[in-house]
Design a protein around this motif. Structure first.
Motif, PDB file in Angstrom:
ATOM      1  N   GLY A 225       0.789  -1.228   0.000  1.00  0.00           N
ATOM      2  CA  GLY A 225       0.000   0.000   0.000  1.00  0.00           C
ATOM      3  C   GLY A 225       0.819   1.275   0.000  1.00  0.00           C
TER       4      GLY A 225
ATOM      5  N   THR B 211      -5.139   6.543  -4.763  1.00  0.00           N
ATOM      6  CA  THR B 211      -5.018   5.247  -4.090  1.00  0.00           C
ATOM      7  C   THR B 211      -6.233   4.986  -3.211  1.00  0.00           C
ATOM      8  OG1 THR B 211      -2.610   5.426  -4.135  1.00  0.00           O
ATOM      9  CG2 THR B 211      -3.561   3.847  -2.582  1.00  0.00           C
TER      10      THR B 211
ATOM     11  N   ILE C 199       2.261   1.834  -3.468  1.00  0.00           N
ATOM     12  CA  ILE C 199       1.214   2.251  -4.405  1.00  0.00           C
ATOM     13  C   ILE C 199       0.855   3.711  -4.166  1.00  0.00           C
ATOM     14  CG2 ILE C 199      -1.205   1.913  -5.054  1.00  0.00           C
ATOM     15  CD1 ILE C 199      -0.769  -1.080  -4.452  1.00  0.00           C
ATOM     16  N   SER C 200       0.742   4.093  -2.908  1.00  0.00           N
ATOM     17  CA  SER C 200       0.406   5.474  -2.576  1.00  0.00           C
ATOM     18  C   SER C 200       1.493   6.445  -3.019  1.00  0.00           C
ATOM     19  CB  SER C 200       0.172   5.602  -1.068  1.00  0.00           C
ATOM     20  OG  SER C 200      -0.199   6.914  -0.733  1.00  0.00           O
TER      21      SER C 200
END
Length: 93
Positions: free
Chosen positions: A52, A64, A55-56
């Motif tokens: 995460g 996201t 991805i952020s």
């Protein structure tokens, strides 16, 4: 953002309240099947938490967050369109 996430959490938790009844009565899952679905939920949470942050950083926190809502919503829609268990479909006829 707090209002959006708060509204999402309220709706998500309300759906979780009836999830077990839906899974057992409508979809015909056994206790083990419901347990395995919760295990899969936990595994998905762990996998997502490991990627995460990356991805952020790549796409930004806003996109996201929206993508997370979309993916979760798709998961709930899959449950809504799941094929009924044979004995459950006879009971409602």
């Amino acid at each position: 953002m707090a209002v959006i996430v708060g509204g999402w959490q309220m709706c998500h938790q309300a759906a979780m309240v009836v999830q077990i009844l839906f899974a057992t009565r409508t979809l015909g899952l056994s206790e083990g099947g419901v347990g395995l679905s919760y295990v899969a939920l936990g595994v998905g949470t762990i996998v997502t938490s490991t990627v995460g942050n990356r991805i952020s950083k790549r796409f930004g926190p806003g996109p996201t967050l929206v993508a997370g809502f979309v993916v979760c919503g798709i998961g709930w829609l899959l449950g809504a369109v799941a094929r009924l268990h044979r004995s459950a479909s006879r009971c409602s006829a």
